[in-house]
Design a protein around this motif. Structure first.
Motif, PDB file in Angstrom:
ATOM      1  N   ASP A 173      -1.099  14.737   0.271  1.00  0.00           N
ATOM      2  CA  ASP A 173      -1.593  15.825   1.121  1.00  0.00           C
ATOM      3  C   ASP A 173      -1.941  15.333   2.523  1.00  0.00           C
ATOM      4  OD1 ASP A 173      -1.283  17.540  -0.973  1.00  0.00           O
ATOM      5  OD2 ASP A 173      -3.423  17.617  -1.512  1.00  0.00           O
ATOM      6  N   ALA A 174      -2.473  14.112   2.597  1.00  0.00           N
ATOM      7  CA  ALA A 174      -2.854  13.556   3.896  1.00  0.00           C
ATOM      8  C   ALA A 174      -1.637  13.049   4.669  1.00  0.00           C
ATOM      9  CB  ALA A 174      -3.853  12.419   3.698  1.00  0.00           C
ATOM     10  N   ALA A 175      -0.475  12.993   4.005  1.00  0.00           N
ATOM     11  CA  ALA A 175       0.759  12.462   4.613  1.00  0.00           C
ATOM     12  C   ALA A 175       0.540  11.065   5.185  1.00  0.00           C
ATOM     13  CB  ALA A 175       1.299  13.408   5.685  1.00  0.00           C
ATOM     14  N   VAL A 176      -0.323  10.303   4.506  1.00  0.00           N
ATOM     15  CA  VAL A 176      -0.544   8.898   4.887  1.00  0.00           C
ATOM     16  C   VAL A 176       0.420   8.041   4.070  1.00  0.00           C
ATOM     17  CG1 VAL A 176      -2.203   7.004   4.643  1.00  0.00           C
ATOM     18  CG2 VAL A 176      -2.939   9.182   5.602  1.00  0.00           C
ATOM     19  N   PRO A 177       1.156   7.156   4.720  1.00  0.00           N
ATOM     20  CA  PRO A 177       2.093   6.338   3.945  1.00  0.00           C
ATOM     21  C   PRO A 177       1.376   5.390   2.988  1.00  0.00           C
ATOM     22  CG  PRO A 177       2.013   5.601   6.233  1.00  0.00           C
ATOM     23  CD  PRO A 177       1.188   6.855   6.154  1.00  0.00           C
ATOM     24  N   VAL A 178       1.950   5.215   1.811  1.00  0.00           N
ATOM     25  CA  VAL A 178       1.391   4.282   0.838  1.00  0.00           C
ATOM     26  C   VAL A 178       2.426   3.181   0.601  1.00  0.00           C
ATOM     27  CG1 VAL A 178       2.097   5.826  -1.067  1.00  0.00           C
ATOM     28  CG2 VAL A 178       0.418   4.031  -1.498  1.00  0.00           C
ATOM     29  N   VAL A 179       2.006   1.943   0.846  1.00  0.00           N
ATOM     30  CA  VAL A 179       2.885   0.788   0.641  1.00  0.00           C
ATOM     31  C   VAL A 179       2.714   0.356  -0.814  1.00  0.00           C
ATOM     32  CG1 VAL A 179       3.440  -1.569   1.353  1.00  0.00           C
ATOM     33  CG2 VAL A 179       2.612   0.090   3.049  1.00  0.00           C
ATOM     34  N   VAL A 180       3.782   0.481  -1.586  1.00  0.00           N
ATOM     35  CA  VAL A 180       3.690   0.266  -3.027  1.00  0.00           C
ATOM     36  C   VAL A 180       4.489  -0.967  -3.434  1.00  0.00           C
ATOM     37  CG1 VAL A 180       3.984   1.321  -5.289  1.00  0.00           C
ATOM     38  CG2 VAL A 180       3.625   2.772  -3.299  1.00  0.00           C
ATOM     39  N   HIS A 181       3.769  -1.958  -3.974  1.00  0.00           N
ATOM     40  CA  HIS A 181       4.479  -3.093  -4.584  1.00  0.00           C
ATOM     41  C   HIS A 181       4.639  -2.755  -6.065  1.00  0.00           C
ATOM     42  CE1 HIS A 181       5.195  -7.655  -4.970  1.00  0.00           C
ATOM     43  NE2 HIS A 181       5.537  -7.083  -6.103  1.00  0.00           N
ATOM     44  N   CYS A 182       5.798  -2.211  -6.403  1.00  0.00           N
ATOM     45  CA  CYS A 182       6.019  -1.791  -7.793  1.00  0.00           C
ATOM     46  C   CYS A 182       7.227  -2.495  -8.396  1.00  0.00           C
ATOM     47  CB  CYS A 182       6.195  -0.277  -7.869  1.00  0.00           C
ATOM     48  SG  CYS A 182       7.568   0.344  -6.883  1.00  0.00           S
ATOM     49  N   GLY A 183       7.838  -3.424  -7.653  1.00  0.00           N
ATOM     50  CA  GLY A 183       9.025  -4.113  -8.157  1.00  0.00           C
ATOM     51  C   GLY A 183       8.667  -5.223  -9.135  1.00  0.00           C
ATOM     52  N   HIS A 184       9.657  -5.731  -9.814  1.00  0.00           N
ATOM     53  CA  HIS A 184       9.463  -6.823 -10.775  1.00  0.00           C
ATOM     54  C   HIS A 184       9.308  -8.175 -10.086  1.00  0.00           C
ATOM     55  CE1 HIS A 184      10.234  -4.249 -14.162  1.00  0.00           C
ATOM     56  NE2 HIS A 184      11.497  -4.049 -13.853  1.00  0.00           N
ATOM     57  N   GLY A 185       9.565  -8.228  -8.768  1.00  0.00           N
ATOM     58  CA  GLY A 185       9.523  -9.515  -8.087  1.00  0.00           C
ATOM     59  C   GLY A 185       8.177  -9.732  -7.412  1.00  0.00           C
ATOM     60  N   PRO A 186       7.709 -10.997  -7.266  1.00  0.00           N
ATOM     61  CA  PRO A 186       8.333 -12.186  -7.834  1.00  0.00           C
ATOM     62  C   PRO A 186       8.016 -12.341  -9.324  1.00  0.00           C
ATOM     63  CG  PRO A 186       6.372 -12.807  -6.607  1.00  0.00           C
ATOM     64  CD  PRO A 186       6.532 -11.329  -6.432  1.00  0.00           C
ATOM     65  N   LEU A 187       7.076 -11.544  -9.829  1.00  0.00           N
ATOM     66  CA  LEU A 187       6.742 -11.637 -11.254  1.00  0.00           C
ATOM     67  C   LEU A 187       6.781 -10.249 -11.871  1.00  0.00           C
ATOM     68  CD1 LEU A 187       3.637 -13.975 -11.751  1.00  0.00           C
ATOM     69  CD2 LEU A 187       6.034 -14.435 -12.287  1.00  0.00           C
ATOM     70  N   ARG A 188       7.314 -10.158 -13.062  1.00  0.00           N
ATOM     71  CA  ARG A 188       7.312  -8.908 -13.791  1.00  0.00           C
ATOM     72  C   ARG A 188       5.885  -8.630 -14.298  1.00  0.00           C
ATOM     73  NH1 ARG A 188      11.403  -5.864 -16.761  1.00  0.00           N
ATOM     74  NH2 ARG A 188      12.990  -7.091 -15.718  1.00  0.00           N
ATOM     75  N   GLY A 189       5.437  -7.404 -14.169  1.00  0.00           N
ATOM     76  CA  GLY A 189       4.133  -7.023 -14.702  1.00  0.00           C
ATOM     77  C   GLY A 189       4.339  -5.975 -15.774  1.00  0.00           C
ATOM     78  N   GLU A 190       3.251  -5.655 -16.472  1.00  0.00           N
ATOM     79  CA  GLU A 190       3.379  -4.705 -17.573  1.00  0.00           C
ATOM     80  C   GLU A 190       3.910  -3.356 -17.086  1.00  0.00           C
ATOM     81  OE1 GLU A 190      -0.236  -4.315 -19.803  1.00  0.00           O
ATOM     82  OE2 GLU A 190       0.718  -3.051 -21.330  1.00  0.00           O
ATOM     83  N   PHE A 191       3.540  -2.976 -15.832  1.00  0.00           N
ATOM     84  CA  PHE A 191       3.919  -1.645 -15.352  1.00  0.00           C
ATOM     85  C   PHE A 191       4.777  -1.702 -14.090  1.00  0.00           C
ATOM     86  CE2 PHE A 191      -0.165  -1.251 -17.609  1.00  0.00           C
ATOM     87  CZ  PHE A 191       0.243  -0.423 -18.642  1.00  0.00           C
ATOM     88  N   THR A 192       5.376  -2.862 -13.807  1.00  0.00           N
ATOM     89  CA  THR A 192       6.266  -2.916 -12.651  1.00  0.00           C
ATOM     90  C   THR A 192       7.606  -2.277 -13.015  1.00  0.00           C
ATOM     91  OG1 THR A 192       6.989  -5.152 -13.275  1.00  0.00           O
ATOM     92  CG2 THR A 192       5.214  -4.989 -11.643  1.00  0.00           C
ATOM     93  N   GLY A 193       8.392  -2.026 -11.993  1.00  0.00           N
ATOM     94  CA  GLY A 193       9.712  -1.445 -12.205  1.00  0.00           C
ATOM     95  C   GLY A 193       9.813  -0.065 -11.578  1.00  0.00           C
ATOM     96  N   LEU A 194      10.960   0.215 -11.015  1.00  0.00           N
ATOM     97  CA  LEU A 194      11.148   1.500 -10.336  1.00  0.00           C
ATOM     98  C   LEU A 194      11.182   2.657 -11.317  1.00  0.00           C
ATOM     99  CD1 LEU A 194      13.768   0.616  -7.569  1.00  0.00           C
ATOM    100  CD2 LEU A 194      11.273   0.692  -7.419  1.00  0.00           C
TER     101      LEU A 194
END
Ligand SMILES: [Zn+2]
Length: 298
Positions: free
Chosen positions: A155-176
């Motif tokens: 709603d605020a149209a503020v950009p959110v920088v999201v580190h959600c990729g598997h790199g450099p380490l895979r996490g339990e909830f990473t992945g597009l």
């Protein structure tokens, strides 16, 4: 060609730009930054390779490096690895931005009951971007505790920088696949996929095509240290040239800042449809628009 840090500011001026706008930089409270650096010092155990921090310097010296490179604005990103930390980081980074002319105010979130309240304060304080680190945070971005926060950010149209990729380490909830469920629920989000979603770069480009508010940052993308880009990376950039923004991970990178710029310059040179117009968009115009530079406050 830009090869070393000492050449950067004249290269930027030669492009006709007033300077660089870097959407992905890290400044944190000293106690936190020391822990982050200690983690990178153990990179050979964690990542299977050494990761010598190139700019392990006191804050004032780091700011001098950025100024010397011609960075006229940057987003100092903070992120929590446990509950009860985000509100404190947000207060710290607001103060840091208030006393640092080039830094825009930022914020972060964590799935906890207070998130809507401290995010609301941060948005009222005029933050220009929010950072979400799914891998370090170790949380599910689809958590019901975050649903309201995603809606507020959209709603605020503020950009959110999201580190959600598997790199450099895979996490339990990473992945597009996981983060695309957040996008499906909040399709109006202005979401900058950090590291272009590495290693799922092709999938990240697909999300840019599907959602008008999705952008990619260049952080560690296409540098010799990282894994190779998909073969069709450059031609695919042509269609999304206004949705790519400069990010670097300064100061936590194991190479000179110029190495990232050199990679971006290589893409621009590889296709006539990109060229210097693409460079001006990536290095300044698009991140400046996302961070609303020139609109007061910073
Ligand atoms: Zn980062």
């Amino acid at each position: 060609m830009v090869a070393t840090d000492s050449e950067v500011s004249s290269w930027v001026a030669g492009l006709g730009l007033p300077g660089l706008v870097d959407l992905h930089v890290h400044f944190m409270p000293d106690s936190v930054h020391r822990k982050v650096w200690a983690f990178f010092d153990r990179a050979s155990e964690k990542y299977g390779r050494v990761w010598p921090i190139r700019y392990r310097l006191p804050v004032a010296d780091r700011l001098e490096v950025l100024r010397g490179l011609g960075v006229i604005a940057f987003a100092p990103l903070v992120y929590p690895h446990k509950p009860g930390m985000a509100a404190w980081l947000n207060e710290w980074v607001l103060e840091f931005a208030a006393e640092t002319p080039e830094a825009v105010p930022t914020a972060t979130i964590y799935p906890e009951p207070e998130v809507a309240s401290y995010l609301d304060s941060a948005l009222r304080a005029g933050v220009r971007t929010v950072k979400v680190h799914v891998q370090v945070g170790g949380y599910d971005p689809r958590s019901p505790l975050l649903d309201k926060a995603w809606g507020m950010i959209a709603d605020a149209a503020v950009p959110v920088v999201v580190h959600c990729g598997h790199g450099p380490l895979r996490g339990e909830f990473t992945g597009l696949d996981v983060f695309s469920e957040v996008l499906a629920r909040h399709p109006g989000l202005v979401a900058v996929l950090a590291h272009a979603g590495m290693p799922e770069i092709s999938g990240a480009l697909d999300l840019v095509s599907r959602y008008p508010g999705v952008y990619l940052d260049t952080t560690m993308v296409g540098v010799p240290f990282s894994s190779p880009l998909p073969a069709d990376w450059v031609p695919r950039l042509v269609d999304v040239a206004d949705r790519i923004v400069l990010g670097t991970d300064f100061p936590n990178i194991p190479y000179e800042y110029a190495v990232q710029l050199s990679a971006i310059e290589g893409w621009a040179a590889a296709d006539d449809r990109l060229g210097s117009g693409f460079l001006r968009a990536v290095l300044h115009d698009t991140p400046a628009r996302l961070l609303r530079l020139g609109q007061g406050n910073s």
